[in-house]
Motif scaffolding. Structure first.
Motif, PDB file in Angstrom:
ATOM      1  N   THR A  35       0.686  -1.268  -0.075  1.00 19.34           N
ATOM      2  CA  THR A  35      -0.133  -0.095  -0.015  1.00 19.34           C
ATOM      3  C   THR A  35       1.009   1.415   0.006  1.00 19.34           C
ATOM      4  OG1 THR A  35      -1.722  -1.153   1.194  1.00 19.34           O
ATOM      5  CG2 THR A  35      -1.853   1.050   1.273  1.00 19.34           C
ATOM      6  N   GLY A  36       2.031   1.209   0.866  1.00 16.91           N
ATOM      7  CA  GLY A  36       2.732   2.422   0.812  1.00 16.91           C
ATOM      8  C   GLY A  36       3.379   2.597  -0.723  1.00 16.91           C
ATOM      9  N   PHE A  37       4.124   1.501  -1.112  1.00 17.07           N
ATOM     10  CA  PHE A  37       4.341   1.632  -2.734  1.00 17.07           C
ATOM     11  C   PHE A  37       3.510   2.368  -3.699  1.00 17.07           C
ATOM     12  CE2 PHE A  37       4.844   0.068  -6.717  1.00 17.07           C
ATOM     13  CZ  PHE A  37       6.112   0.537  -7.235  1.00 17.07           C
ATOM     14  N   ASP A  38       2.247   1.713  -3.409  1.00 14.35           N
ATOM     15  CA  ASP A  38       1.210   2.324  -4.559  1.00 14.35           C
ATOM     16  C   ASP A  38       0.861   3.969  -4.213  1.00 14.35           C
ATOM     17  OD1 ASP A  38       0.911  -0.195  -5.619  1.00 14.35           O
ATOM     18  OD2 ASP A  38      -0.728  -1.027  -4.385  1.00 14.35           O
ATOM     19  N   LEU A  39       0.875   4.177  -2.820  1.00 12.73           N
ATOM     20  CA  LEU A  39       0.463   5.696  -2.650  1.00 12.73           C
ATOM     21  C   LEU A  39       1.560   6.434  -3.144  1.00 12.73           C
ATOM     22  CD1 LEU A  39      -1.237   5.256   0.996  1.00 12.73           C
ATOM     23  CD2 LEU A  39      -2.255   6.117  -1.188  1.00 12.73           C
ATOM     24  N   ALA A  40       3.023   5.928  -2.589  1.00  5.49           N
ATOM     25  CA  ALA A  40       4.133   6.861  -3.209  1.00  5.49           C
ATOM     26  C   ALA A  40       4.245   7.022  -4.777  1.00  5.49           C
ATOM     27  CB  ALA A  40       5.460   6.321  -2.561  1.00  5.49           C
ATOM     28  N   VAL A  41       3.687   6.018  -5.433  1.00  6.13           N
ATOM     29  CA  VAL A  41       3.768   6.007  -6.938  1.00  6.13           C
ATOM     30  C   VAL A  41       2.647   6.968  -7.485  1.00  6.13           C
ATOM     31  CG1 VAL A  41       3.484   4.716  -8.941  1.00  6.13           C
ATOM     32  CG2 VAL A  41       4.990   3.933  -7.198  1.00  6.13           C
ATOM     33  N   ASP A  42       1.628   6.972  -6.743  1.00  9.02           N
ATOM     34  CA  ASP A  42       0.435   7.593  -7.188  1.00  9.02           C
ATOM     35  C   ASP A  42       0.142   9.087  -6.687  1.00  9.02           C
ATOM     36  OD1 ASP A  42      -0.520   5.332  -8.653  1.00  9.02           O
ATOM     37  OD2 ASP A  42      -2.025   4.578  -7.132  1.00  9.02           O
ATOM     38  N   VAL A  62      10.517  -1.733  -0.722  1.00 19.39           N
ATOM     39  CA  VAL A  62       9.730  -0.595  -1.136  1.00 19.39           C
ATOM     40  C   VAL A  62      10.739   0.449  -1.855  1.00 19.39           C
ATOM     41  CG1 VAL A  62       8.237   1.431  -0.425  1.00 19.39           C
ATOM     42  CG2 VAL A  62       7.928  -1.147   0.314  1.00 19.39           C
ATOM     43  N   VAL A  63      11.703   0.914  -1.166  1.00 19.80           N
ATOM     44  CA  VAL A  63      12.711   1.795  -1.762  1.00 19.80           C
ATOM     45  C   VAL A  63      13.303   1.527  -3.092  1.00 19.80           C
ATOM     46  CG1 VAL A  63      14.858   3.203  -1.113  1.00 19.80           C
ATOM     47  CG2 VAL A  63      13.227   2.682   0.620  1.00 19.80           C
ATOM     48  N   THR A  64      13.700   0.147  -3.063  1.00 23.65           N
ATOM     49  CA  THR A  64      14.345  -0.255  -4.395  1.00 23.65           C
ATOM     50  C   THR A  64      13.351  -0.118  -5.488  1.00 23.65           C
ATOM     51  OG1 THR A  64      15.698  -1.890  -3.144  1.00 23.65           O
ATOM     52  CG2 THR A  64      15.349  -2.270  -5.419  1.00 23.65           C
ATOM     53  N   ARG A  67      12.648   3.579  -6.423  1.00 19.47           N
ATOM     54  CA  ARG A  67      13.589   4.138  -7.394  1.00 19.47           C
ATOM     55  C   ARG A  67      13.678   3.492  -8.699  1.00 19.47           C
ATOM     56  NH1 ARG A  67      13.068   7.759  -3.653  1.00 19.47           N
ATOM     57  NH2 ARG A  67      14.810   8.091  -2.116  1.00 19.47           N
ATOM     58  N   ALA A  68      13.552   2.160  -8.725  1.00 19.36           N
ATOM     59  CA  ALA A  68      13.270   1.610 -10.172  1.00 19.36           C
ATOM     60  C   ALA A  68      12.343   2.071 -11.108  1.00 19.36           C
ATOM     61  CB  ALA A  68      13.193   0.187 -10.169  1.00 19.36           C
ATOM     62  N   ALA A  69      11.066   2.713 -10.353  1.00 18.88           N
ATOM     63  CA  ALA A  69      10.124   3.294 -10.925  1.00 18.88           C
ATOM     64  C   ALA A  69      10.054   4.473 -11.281  1.00 18.88           C
ATOM     65  CB  ALA A  69       8.571   2.914 -10.056  1.00 18.88           C
ATOM     66  N   GLY A  70      11.425   5.315 -10.776  1.00 24.21           N
ATOM     67  CA  GLY A  70      11.615   6.690 -11.098  1.00 24.21           C
ATOM     68  C   GLY A  70      10.885   7.616 -10.191  1.00 24.21           C
ATOM     69  N   VAL A  71      10.655   7.047  -8.805  1.00 24.61           N
ATOM     70  CA  VAL A  71      10.230   7.831  -7.994  1.00 24.61           C
ATOM     71  C   VAL A  71      11.331   8.207  -6.810  1.00 24.61           C
ATOM     72  CG1 VAL A  71       8.658   8.021  -5.928  1.00 24.61           C
ATOM     73  CG2 VAL A  71       7.762   6.926  -8.024  1.00 24.61           C
ATOM     74  N   TRP A  72      11.679   9.677  -7.027  1.00 20.10           N
ATOM     75  CA  TRP A  72      12.644  10.112  -6.164  1.00 20.10           C
ATOM     76  C   TRP A  72      12.569  11.050  -4.783  1.00 20.10           C
ATOM     77  CZ3 TRP A  72      16.957   7.420  -7.115  1.00 20.10           C
ATOM     78  CH2 TRP A  72      17.054   6.509  -8.240  1.00 20.10           C
ATOM     79  N   THR A  73      11.222  10.688  -4.660  1.00 23.94           N
ATOM     80  CA  THR A  73      10.814  11.458  -2.955  1.00 23.94           C
ATOM     81  C   THR A  73      11.754  11.026  -2.113  1.00 23.94           C
ATOM     82  OG1 THR A  73       8.619  10.987  -3.989  1.00 23.94           O
ATOM     83  CG2 THR A  73       8.877  11.571  -1.579  1.00 23.94           C
ATOM     84  N   GLY A  94      18.722   3.145  -1.534  1.00 22.97           N
ATOM     85  CA  GLY A  94      18.048   4.596  -2.030  1.00 22.97           C
ATOM     86  C   GLY A  94      17.554   5.359  -1.177  1.00 22.97           C
ATOM     87  N   ALA A  95      17.569   4.855   0.393  1.00 25.39           N
ATOM     88  CA  ALA A  95      16.910   5.952   1.273  1.00 25.39           C
ATOM     89  C   ALA A  95      17.798   7.158   1.554  1.00 25.39           C
ATOM     90  CB  ALA A  95      16.790   5.197   2.473  1.00 25.39           C
ATOM     91  N   ASP A  96      17.373   8.325   1.911  1.00 23.75           N
ATOM     92  CA  ASP A  96      18.105   9.271   2.119  1.00 23.75           C
ATOM     93  C   ASP A  96      18.551   9.585   3.508  1.00 23.75           C
ATOM     94  OD1 ASP A  96      17.536  11.192  -0.749  1.00 23.75           O
ATOM     95  OD2 ASP A  96      15.843   9.860  -0.087  1.00 23.75           O
ATOM     96  N   ASP A  97      17.889   9.267   4.529  1.00 27.38           N
ATOM     97  CA  ASP A  97      18.231   9.164   5.993  1.00 27.38           C
ATOM     98  C   ASP A  97      17.787   7.967   6.541  1.00 27.38           C
ATOM     99  OD1 ASP A  97      19.389  10.198   8.040  1.00 27.38           O
ATOM    100  OD2 ASP A  97      18.123  12.132   8.331  1.00 27.38           O
ATOM    101  N   TYR A  98      18.395   7.641   7.788  1.00 28.12           N
ATOM    102  CA  TYR A  98      17.926   6.396   8.491  1.00 28.12           C
ATOM    103  C   TYR A  98      17.917   6.785  10.129  1.00 28.12           C
ATOM    104  CZ  TYR A  98      18.321   1.375   9.698  1.00 28.12           C
ATOM    105  OH  TYR A  98      17.877   0.088  10.076  1.00 28.12           O
ATOM    106  N   LEU A  99      16.782   6.658  10.743  1.00 30.55           N
ATOM    107  CA  LEU A  99      16.726   6.768  12.235  1.00 30.55           C
ATOM    108  C   LEU A  99      16.083   5.641  12.851  1.00 30.55           C
ATOM    109  CD1 LEU A  99      16.432   9.290  13.885  1.00 30.55           C
ATOM    110  CD2 LEU A  99      14.084   9.508  13.572  1.00 30.55           C
TER     111      LEU A  99
END
Length: 217
Positions: A35-42, A62-64, A67-73, A94-99
């Motif tokens: 669901t997270g992937f679908d929301l991020a793409v849409d 999900v991150v992989t 990025r493969a789908a061209g989503v760079w959020t 492909g994550a930008d930060d890690y907590l």
């Protein structure tokens, strides 16, 4: 600013949604990776807060896939795993930060704002020297259109050489940037150049005697 929070801990998500809303964020939520992937793409989000351990598809996948789908959020990954290799794995995919959990909400908000302030993400340019192609986003390598399987270290060595294809790169420089620096025997570079030649062809990396290496002729 609109943020997507993807985490299966319902209580945590409620608290994050309430806190982020109070900080001025618009918040969407998902409780599993698909669901997270679908929301991020849409949808067009300013940032994504993404847990690692998720039902149906984990955060790394999900991150992989994004990025493969061209989503760079920008993605801020959350995890109870705090080992250095866990952090490295998150950033490498492909994550930008890690907590790590448990975390300070104040720190999470500060990191989100820092991610949003960065210039808009763009897909890393594909590297090409001659007929050797390396995609930094997916870590895929090909020569003359044929996929070539490289290890992570071999890929890192090839990427550094390709990014500096306009000059000869010395062994010490390669060791310091691809390995752990002076503590590593500089001869490891020669060993890995040999690995690249076996997989890509002997002419893929040229030795310049007394100076170092360069990609191609």
């Amino acid at each position: 600013m609109r943020v997507l929070v993807v985490d299966d801990e319902v209580t945590l998500v409620r608290a994050l949604r309430r806190g982020l809303t109070a900080e001025g964020f618009a918040v969407d939520v998902a409780h599993d990776g698909d669901t997270g992937f679908d929301l991020a793409v849409d949808h067009d989000y300013d940032a994504i807060v993404l847990d690692v351990m998720l039902p149906r598809r984990n955060g790394y996948d999900v991150v992989t896939a994004l990025r493969a789908a061209g989503v760079w959020t920008p993605v801020l990954m959350l995890s109870a795993k705090d080992g250095e290799h866990d952090v490295a794995d998150g950033l490498d995919v492909g994550a930008d930060d890690y907590l790590t959990k448990p975390f300070s909400f104040v720190v999470l908000v500060a990191r989100l704002r820092a991610l949003v302030r960065r210039p808009a993400q763009a897909r890393p340019a594909v590297l090409q020297v001659g007929d050797v192609v390396l995609d930094p986003a997916t870590r895929e390598v090909a020569r003359a259109g044929r996929p070539v399987e490289l290890t992570a270290r071999e890929t890192a060595l090839l990427e550094y050489l390709m990014r500096h294809a306009d000059r000869v790169v010395g062994k010490v420089e390669l060791r310091d940037h691809v390995w752990d620096g002076p503590g590593e025997d500089v001869n490891v570079v020669e060993v890995y150049v040999g690995y690249l030649r076996r997989k890509l062809g002997r002419d893929a990396v040229t030795t310049v005697r007394g100076a170092g290496y360069r990609v191609g002729a």
